[in-house]
Write a protein that holds these residues in place. Structure first.
Motif, PDB file in Angstrom:
ATOM      1  N   GLU A 105       0.828  -1.217   0.000  1.00 28.52           N
ATOM      2  CA  GLU A 105       0.000   0.000   0.000  1.00 28.52           C
ATOM      3  C   GLU A 105       0.860   1.264   0.000  1.00 28.52           C
ATOM      4  N   LYS A 114      -2.730   3.378  -9.578  1.00 31.56           N
ATOM      5  CA  LYS A 114      -4.018   3.125  -8.918  1.00 31.56           C
ATOM      6  C   LYS A 114      -4.022   3.664  -7.495  1.00 31.56           C
ATOM      7  N   TYR A 115      -5.244   3.895  -7.023  1.00 31.81           N
ATOM      8  CA  TYR A 115      -5.405   4.531  -5.718  1.00 31.81           C
ATOM      9  C   TYR A 115      -5.705   3.504  -4.628  1.00 31.81           C
ATOM     10  N   VAL A 116      -4.810   3.435  -3.652  1.00 38.99           N
ATOM     11  CA  VAL A 116      -5.080   2.519  -2.539  1.00 38.99           C
ATOM     12  C   VAL A 116      -6.257   3.023  -1.698  1.00 38.99           C
ATOM     13  N   LEU A 118      -8.967   3.504  -2.738  1.00 42.16           N
ATOM     14  CA  LEU A 118     -10.183   2.881  -3.278  1.00 42.16           C
ATOM     15  C   LEU A 118     -10.275   1.392  -2.952  1.00 42.16           C
ATOM     16  N   ILE A 119      -9.362   0.913  -2.132  1.00 41.80           N
ATOM     17  CA  ILE A 119      -9.442  -0.504  -1.770  1.00 41.80           C
ATOM     18  C   ILE A 119     -10.733  -0.729  -0.975  1.00 41.80           C
ATOM     19  N   SER A 120     -11.518  -1.690  -1.420  1.00 44.82           N
ATOM     20  CA  SER A 120     -12.782  -1.959  -0.724  1.00 44.82           C
ATOM     21  C   SER A 120     -13.235  -3.381  -1.007  1.00 44.82           C
ATOM     22  N   ASP A 121     -14.117  -3.854  -0.167  1.00 43.99           N
ATOM     23  CA  ASP A 121     -14.589  -5.237  -0.295  1.00 43.99           C
ATOM     24  C   ASP A 121     -16.023  -5.317  -0.801  1.00 43.99           C
ATOM     25  N   TYR A 122     -16.755  -4.228  -0.643  1.00 45.50           N
ATOM     26  CA  TYR A 122     -18.178  -4.274  -0.996  1.00 45.50           C
ATOM     27  C   TYR A 122     -18.483  -3.351  -2.170  1.00 45.50           C
ATOM     28  N   SER A 123     -19.724  -3.411  -2.617  1.00 44.89           N
ATOM     29  CA  SER A 123     -20.084  -2.678  -3.837  1.00 44.89           C
ATOM     30  C   SER A 123     -19.983  -1.162  -3.656  1.00 44.89           C
ATOM     31  N   VAL A 124     -19.886  -0.511  -4.781  1.00 43.47           N
ATOM     32  CA  VAL A 124     -19.790   0.959  -4.769  1.00 43.47           C
ATOM     33  C   VAL A 124     -21.011   1.549  -4.055  1.00 43.47           C
ATOM     34  N   CYS A 125     -22.196   1.053  -4.409  1.00 46.78           N
ATOM     35  CA  CYS A 125     -23.423   1.590  -3.791  1.00 46.78           C
ATOM     36  C   CYS A 125     -23.402   1.416  -2.271  1.00 46.78           C
ATOM     37  N   GLN A 126     -22.932   0.247  -1.838  1.00 48.04           N
ATOM     38  CA  GLN A 126     -23.009  -0.037  -0.406  1.00 48.04           C
ATOM     39  C   GLN A 126     -21.899   0.605   0.403  1.00 48.04           C
ATOM     40  N   THR A 128     -18.954   2.651  -0.925  1.00 47.69           N
ATOM     41  CA  THR A 128     -18.274   3.891  -1.318  1.00 47.69           C
ATOM     42  C   THR A 128     -19.216   5.096  -1.275  1.00 47.69           C
TER      43      THR A 128
END
Lengths: 185, 307
Positions: A105, A114-116, A118-126, A128
């Protein structure tokens, strides 16, 4: 217990304690106690000193050391600096200072497109969209770090431009997507 | 140099209205007319030149899109909206042409600052009549336009929500944008030009249609950006149409009153010039744009830590 034996045992305990204490002292060299981040314009020497200090008691000062290394590298921007930092961060992982994930990282925050953030496990809607503005703030800060890493340290204008474009496209697409996702429930 | 994407916001309109309303107490009739014209002009300008962005892309990628942002229904809606816009433009073209002529005559007759002159007053009334006619055409066409824009917006909204909002994490979304999901390089995946085009709304929709209808040659990253652009612009256009519709009846009433008093504002020349520019697609403001530099996609070095 016999008083003389008791006295001898007491002496042994004292000697053992002193020995242990001396041994502990010898494993902490004097340089490490000062924990002064490297000086001077030479990145390789600075990296070498940082390695030595960080594995001899200054690991708690990792952030200060890393920032200093970045500053030193800015003095001589070139593509090779990227590899130097990569090697250094791989070493921090080998030395047990950072986990592989942390090392990855940090490297990508400064030298990746790329942007760390933006690391995520769930959907954009939920995940981000409920925190869209905070995500964009983090990305913006990361863009600043990429400017330092890619542009001012690695002289990699092309990848910095890609990172900058990615920031703007992400901002646009997130705005539209979060609008489409609707209000957070 | 980064891509610049400038968008007019609702705040601008609110601020503009406040400014105009500040003057209202001194010159009630005059400023009411000015305001009406400015609102109309602003609407037209945004509708035809300002609020929609045109991604002009000429790349021909080889990877077929895997995200379904533009199914046939959406394409048809974009096409239909373009047709409705074209009808509206045709309706407005004649009356705006006349407004332009009248404006020219008014100026050539040196009526500016000479509003008390009977000849100038007559010209001002004629100008006002043309303006009323323009409002009527707009009132007639706007509901259909609004329906078309809203339908396109709603369809795109569903696709974006599903394809980008629910199927992607923010990480995979950025991978899509950077072009890795489709295996294309980043430089090839970006539209080469984005920004205000200064062209008519119908032409713009036609461009949108062509752009997405040939999506077999587009990369997913471009499509995501294009879809986002169109969707946000539709949202903005829709709200602008709604506001304009609210304004039209009031503006019509005010102009009818102006007809009785025969007033004309010096700002009208500005308005006619603006309307002319809008109709013929002349550029109002040139917004600087940037494209990514040409060159190799990668600098060569790849760290073992690279994500």
């Amino acid at each position: 217990m016999n008083p003389s034996i008791k006295s001898k045992l007491g002496g042994l305990v004292t000697v053992a304690a002193l020995t242990a204490s001396l041994a502990a002292c010898s494993s902490n060299p004097t340089q490490a106690t000062t924990c002064t981040p490297p000086q001077g314009p030479n990145l390789e020497s600075a990296l070498s000193k940082a390695r030595f200090d960080l594995e001899t008691g200054c690991e708690h000062e990792f952030d200060a050391y890393f920032q200093r290394l970045l500053t030193i590298a800015e003095g001589d921007p070139k593509q090779e600096n990227k590899a130097s930092f990569s090697d250094f961060l791989l070493w921090t992982n080998d030395a047990g200072l950072l986990s592989k994930r942390q090392a990855r990282e940090i490297y990508n925050r400064y030298f990746g497109v790329k942007y760390v953030s933006l690391i995520s496990d769930y959907s954009v809607c939920q995940q981000t969209c409920p925190d869209q503005s905070a995500v964009m703030r983090d990305m913006n800060r990361e863009l600043g770090d990429k400017e330092q890493g890619l542009l001012r340290i690695s002289a990699d204008r092309l990848n910095y431009t890609r990172a900058s474009n990615l920031y703007q496209e992400t901002e646009l697409v997130l705005e539209a997507t979060c609008e489409a996702c609707g209000p957070v429930e | 140099m980064p891509i610049l994407r400038l968008r007019k916001t609702g705040h601008e309109a609110i601020e503009a209205n406040h400014e105009i309303n500040d003057c209202k107490e001194d010159f009630p009739m005059k400023t009411a007319t000015t305001r009406d014209w400015k609102v109309t002009q602003r609407f037209l300008r945004q509708l035809l030149t300002g609020c929609l962005l045109l991604p002009v892309a000429a790349h021909a990628g080889s990877t077929a899109p895997t995200i379904k942002l533009f199914p046939t229904t959406v394409l048809e809606e974009i096409k239909h909206t373009g047709n409705v816009a074209a009808e509206m433009e045709t309706g407005l073209q004649a009356v705006i042409g006349r407004l332009d002529e009248q404006q020219k005559l008014y100026m050539e007759s040196k009526c500016e600052g000479n509003e008390g002159d009977p000849g100038c007053e007559r010209m001002a009334r004629q100008l006002g009549k043309s303006y009323l006619e323009m409002l009527n055409v707009m009132a007639d066409k706007l509901p259909e336009m609004e329906t078309a824009v809203n339908a396109t917006s709603s369809s795109l909204e569903k696709r974006i929500r599903m394809e980008l909002g629910q199927k992607k994490t923010s990480w995979t979304l950025q991978e899509l944008l950077i072009g890795e999901e489709s295996g294309t390089s980043a430089t090839a995946s970006q539209p080469s030009l984005r920004g205000r085009s200064g062209m008519r709304l119908s032409d713009r929709f036609s461009q949108y249609y062509k752009l997405v209808a040939r999506s077999g040659g587009k990369t997913n990253s471009s499509l995501a950006v294009i879809a986002s652009d169109i969707y946000l612009d539709m949202q903005e256009t829709s709200s602008l149409i709604a506001r304009t519709r609210e304004e039209i009846s009031r503006a019509t009433l005010m102009e009818q009153l102006n007809q009785s008093f025969g007033t004309i504002t010096p700002e009208m020349q500005e308005v006619v010039a603006g309307v002319k520019a809008i109709l013929f697609g002349e550029e109002q403001d040139v917004i600087p744009m940037a494209i990514p530099p040409a060159g190799p996609a990668d600098s060569g070095y790849e760290s073992a830590l690279q994500m």
